[in-house]
Design an enzyme around this catalytic site. Structure first.
Site, short mmCIF file in Angstrom:
data_model
loop_
_atom_site.label_atom_id
_atom_site.label_comp_id
_atom_site.label_asym_id
_atom_site.label_seq_id
_atom_site.Cartn_x
_atom_site.Cartn_y
_atom_site.Cartn_z
N GLY A 7 0.81 -1.22 0.00
CA GLY A 7 0.00 0.00 0.00
C GLY A 7 0.84 1.27 0.00
N GLY A 8 2.06 1.15 -0.49
CA GLY A 8 3.00 2.28 -0.44
C GLY A 8 2.69 3.39 -1.43
N ALA A 9 1.70 3.20 -2.31
CA ALA A 9 1.31 4.29 -3.21
C ALA A 9 0.11 5.07 -2.65
CB ALA A 9 0.97 3.74 -4.60
N GLY A 10 -0.34 4.70 -1.46
CA GLY A 10 -1.45 5.42 -0.84
C GLY A 10 -0.94 6.58 0.00
N PHE A 11 -1.84 7.14 0.77
CA PHE A 11 -1.53 8.35 1.56
C PHE A 11 -0.43 8.10 2.61
CE2 PHE A 11 -3.33 10.44 5.59
CZ PHE A 11 -2.56 11.58 5.47
N ILE A 12 -0.67 7.20 3.54
CA ILE A 12 0.30 7.04 4.64
C ILE A 12 1.51 6.22 4.18
CG2 ILE A 12 0.61 6.39 7.06
CD1 ILE A 12 -2.47 6.43 7.36
N THR A 125 -5.92 0.66 13.19
CA THR A 125 -6.64 1.91 13.47
C THR A 125 -7.33 1.89 14.84
OG1 THR A 125 -8.65 3.10 12.78
CG2 THR A 125 -8.50 0.85 12.09
N ASP A 126 -7.53 3.06 15.40
CA ASP A 126 -8.28 3.17 16.67
C ASP A 126 -9.75 2.80 16.49
OD1 ASP A 126 -9.11 5.44 15.27
OD2 ASP A 126 -8.72 6.84 16.91
N GLU A 127 -10.20 2.75 15.22
CA GLU A 127 -11.62 2.46 14.99
C GLU A 127 -12.01 1.06 15.44
OE1 GLU A 127 -13.34 3.76 11.41
OE2 GLU A 127 -11.81 5.27 11.08
N TYR A 150 -15.55 -1.50 7.57
CA TYR A 150 -14.12 -1.19 7.54
C TYR A 150 -13.47 -1.56 8.87
CZ TYR A 150 -9.91 1.58 8.26
OH TYR A 150 -8.64 1.97 8.60
N LYS A 154 -10.71 -4.46 9.85
CA LYS A 154 -9.39 -4.17 10.46
C LYS A 154 -9.25 -4.94 11.79
CE LYS A 154 -6.59 -1.72 9.10
NZ LYS A 154 -5.49 -1.84 8.09
P1 NAD Z 1 -5.16 4.77 1.29
O1 NAD Z 1 -6.54 4.38 0.93
O2 NAD Z 1 -4.71 6.17 1.00
O3 NAD Z 1 -4.12 3.80 0.57
C1 NAD Z 1 -4.33 2.42 0.50
C2 NAD Z 1 -3.30 1.86 -0.48
O4 NAD Z 1 -3.46 0.43 -0.51
C3 NAD Z 1 -3.48 2.37 -1.91
O5 NAD Z 1 -2.24 2.69 -2.48
C4 NAD Z 1 -4.13 1.19 -2.63
O6 NAD Z 1 -3.81 1.14 -4.01
C5 NAD Z 1 -3.53 0.00 -1.87
N1 NAD Z 1 -4.38 -1.18 -1.93
C6 NAD Z 1 -5.71 -1.27 -1.64
N2 NAD Z 1 -6.14 -2.53 -1.84
C7 NAD Z 1 -5.05 -3.25 -2.23
C8 NAD Z 1 -4.85 -4.61 -2.56
N3 NAD Z 1 -5.88 -5.50 -2.55
N4 NAD Z 1 -3.61 -5.03 -2.89
C9 NAD Z 1 -2.58 -4.16 -2.90
N5 NAD Z 1 -2.71 -2.84 -2.63
C10 NAD Z 1 -3.94 -2.41 -2.29
O7 NAD Z 1 -5.01 4.43 2.82
P2 NAD Z 1 -4.25 5.19 3.98
O8 NAD Z 1 -5.11 6.25 4.52
O9 NAD Z 1 -2.88 5.53 3.51
O10 NAD Z 1 -4.18 4.04 5.09
C11 NAD Z 1 -3.10 3.10 5.09
C12 NAD Z 1 -3.30 2.13 6.23
O11 NAD Z 1 -3.36 2.84 7.47
C13 NAD Z 1 -4.59 1.31 6.13
O12 NAD Z 1 -4.30 -0.02 6.52
C14 NAD Z 1 -5.51 1.97 7.14
O13 NAD Z 1 -6.42 1.04 7.70
C15 NAD Z 1 -4.53 2.47 8.18
N6 NAD Z 1 -4.95 3.66 8.93
C16 NAD Z 1 -5.36 4.77 8.27
C17 NAD Z 1 -5.73 5.90 8.99
C18 NAD Z 1 -6.17 7.17 8.30
O14 NAD Z 1 -6.58 8.12 8.97
N7 NAD Z 1 -6.08 7.27 6.96
C19 NAD Z 1 -5.68 5.88 10.39
C20 NAD Z 1 -5.24 4.72 11.04
C21 NAD Z 1 -4.87 3.61 10.29
P1 TYD Z 2 -13.29 10.07 8.04
O1 TYD Z 2 -12.25 11.02 7.55
O2 TYD Z 2 -14.08 9.30 7.05
O3 TYD Z 2 -12.58 9.11 9.08
P2 TYD Z 2 -13.21 8.06 10.13
O4 TYD Z 2 -14.59 7.73 9.73
O5 TYD Z 2 -12.29 6.94 9.88
O6 TYD Z 2 -13.09 8.69 11.46
O7 TYD Z 2 -14.32 10.87 8.93
C1 TYD Z 2 -13.89 11.60 10.08
C2 TYD Z 2 -15.13 12.14 10.75
O8 TYD Z 2 -15.72 13.11 9.88
C3 TYD Z 2 -16.19 11.10 10.99
O9 TYD Z 2 -16.86 11.39 12.23
C4 TYD Z 2 -17.16 11.27 9.84
C5 TYD Z 2 -17.07 12.76 9.55
N1 TYD Z 2 -17.28 13.14 8.15
C6 TYD Z 2 -18.26 14.09 7.82
O10 TYD Z 2 -18.94 14.65 8.71
N2 TYD Z 2 -18.44 14.42 6.51
C7 TYD Z 2 -17.72 13.83 5.52
O11 TYD Z 2 -17.96 14.15 4.32
C8 TYD Z 2 -16.73 12.88 5.86
C9 TYD Z 2 -15.90 12.21 4.80
C10 TYD Z 2 -16.54 12.56 7.19
#
Ligand code: NAD
Ligand code: TYD
Length: 342
Positions: A7-12, A125-127, A150, A154
């Site tokens: 998942g290295g092409a995603g956000f985190i 995730t904390d979720e 989701y 997780k």
């Molecule tokens: P993201 O959606 O930005 O990126 C996910 C990446 O995974 C993408 O590059 C996508 O192409 C890749 N991917 C998805 N399905 C795949 C598959 N079947 N095979 C290979 N690659 C696949 O996600 P993110 O926000 O960067 O989150 C990364 C991780 O951190 C996730 O596991 C998420 O549960 C966890 N996390 C995210 C948050 C947050 O706030 N975004 C918080 C806590 C934990």
């Molecule tokens: P989100 O970024 O989807 O993260 P998570 O659901 O994993 O916490 O949402 C953060 C909070 O913002 C969540 O309480 C839902 C709310 N939210 C809105 O009110 N409007 C929106 O359009 C989105 C995407 C989220």
């Protein structure tokens, strides 16, 4: 050090790759990513030409792709980010979350049994703790009560990872981070979606009363916590990672509007998310005491910097808000509003 980053092409994941390659001159990185709607090679543009960086397009649900990554690269550290990461999409299509987040994780663990790394970090995730009533906060032994597909997927993957640690003696760590924000975040999550809409002067859709509480963690702080755990984390353990902050969504949205110089009249309350968790809250003392890591980015600075990044990268925003995104936006926001109006 040889890092396999799923998942290295995603956000985190992409932020973690940038962190590792800038801090560890000796490190080699292989990104395994299926490039779903959330994966974007532009996120890796600054490291794509580094000799120590490699990319393999592949799905973690495909045993051949996963085994190829382990066979050829022989990672000593696996950092597993790949996931379907968005709650609202998991409500629209629950099966995708389960197949990638649970079954994909199992395939990675199976490959890790064949070629055991020194460490397998599962990024969660904390979720998974679900909604936490005031004044409690969840430490790492708190029961798991996920509320949506989701977070349930997780939680399932967390338990499978820990079980592989026990049963097959794999050196695993599970991390549970709070809500991340920062550059390159896909504009489906709260902060980037609100920034993108504010900059375009279109309504900012707040679910329900907007009083739900989240803890916000800058992505760079998350990545530095993960990098710290590579050196100092104890295998078999779970670590919460948080930003020491709790804010209601409405407050976050108001701050974004203020920083973007837009009126609060752009806020539009829309029907609530089904099963919406009211409050997330974690105790994060374990990682802080054991490793010395603490979050460093103040929310006000991180938010200002993030808004500036979106302002300065209109081409990135335009390229991800394409047909697929517009279709998702229609399904999640427009049709939901219509259904609520009858
Ligand atoms: P993201 O959606 O930005 O990126 C996910 C990446 O995974 C993408 O590059 C996508 O192409 C890749 N991917 C998805 N399905 C795949 C598959 N079947 N095979 C290979 N690659 C696949 O996600 P993110 O926000 O960067 O989150 C990364 C991780 O951190 C996730 O596991 C998420 O549960 C966890 N996390 C995210 C948050 C947050 O706030 N975004 C918080 C806590 C934990
Ligand atoms: P989100 O970024 O989807 O993260 P998570 O659901 O994993 O916490 O949402 C953060 C909070 O913002 C969540 O309480 C839902 C709310 N939210 C809105 O009110 N409007 C929106 O359009 C989105 C995407 C989220």
């Amino acid at each position: 050090m040889r890092f396999l980053v799923t998942g290295g092409a995603g956000f985190i994941g992409s932020a973690f790759v940038r962190t590792v390659l800038s801090r560890d001159p000796e490190a080699e990185v292989l990104v395994l990513d299926a490039l779903t709607y959330a994966g974007n090679m532009q996120n890796l543009a600054t490291v794509a030409h580094a000799p120590s960086f490699r990319f393999q397009k592949g799905d973690i649900r495909d045993p051949q792709a996963v085994h190829r990554a382990f066979d050829l690269f022989r990672p000593n550290t696996v950092v597993h980010f790949a996931a379907e990461s968005h709650v609202d999409r998991s409500i629209l299509a629950p099966g995708d979350s389960v197949s990638t987040n649970v079954q994909g994780t199992v395939l990675l663990l199976e490959a890790a049994r064949d070629h055991p790394p020194d460490l397998f970090i599962h990024v969660s995730t904390d979720e998974v703790y679900g909604s936490i009533d005031e004044p409690c906060s969840a430490d790492e032994s708190f029961p798991l009560h996920p509320s949506n597909p989701y977070s349930a997927s997780k939680a399932g993957s967390d338990l499978v990872v820990l079980a592989y640690g026990r049963t097959f003696s794999l050196p695993v760590i599970v991390t549970r981070a709070s809500n991340n924000y920062g550059p390159y975040q896909f504009p489906e999550k709260l902060i980037p979606l609100m920034i993108a809409n504010a900059l375009e002067r279109i309504p900012l859709p707040v679910y329900g009363d907007g009083r739900q509480v989240r803890d916000w963690l800058h992505v760079d702080d998350h990545c530095s916590a993960l990098r710290t755990l590579v050196d100092r984390g104890r295998p078999g353990q779970v670590y919460n990672i948080g930003g020491r902050l709790a804010l209601p969504n409405l407050e976050v949205v108001r701050r974004i509007l203020h920083l973007c110089d837009r009126p609060e009249s752009l806020i539009q309350h829309v029907p609530d998310r089904p099963g919406h968790d009211r409050r997330y809250a974690m105790s994060t003392g374990k990682i802080e005491v054991e490793t010395g890591w603490v979050p460093r980015v103040a929310f006000e600075d991180g938010l200002r910097h993030t808004i500036r990044w979106y302002l300065e990268h209109p081409e990135w925003v335009a390229s991800v808000r394409t047909g697929e995104y517009l279709d998702y936006y229609e399904r999640n926001y427009v049709r939901r509003g219509e259904a609520a109006c009858g």
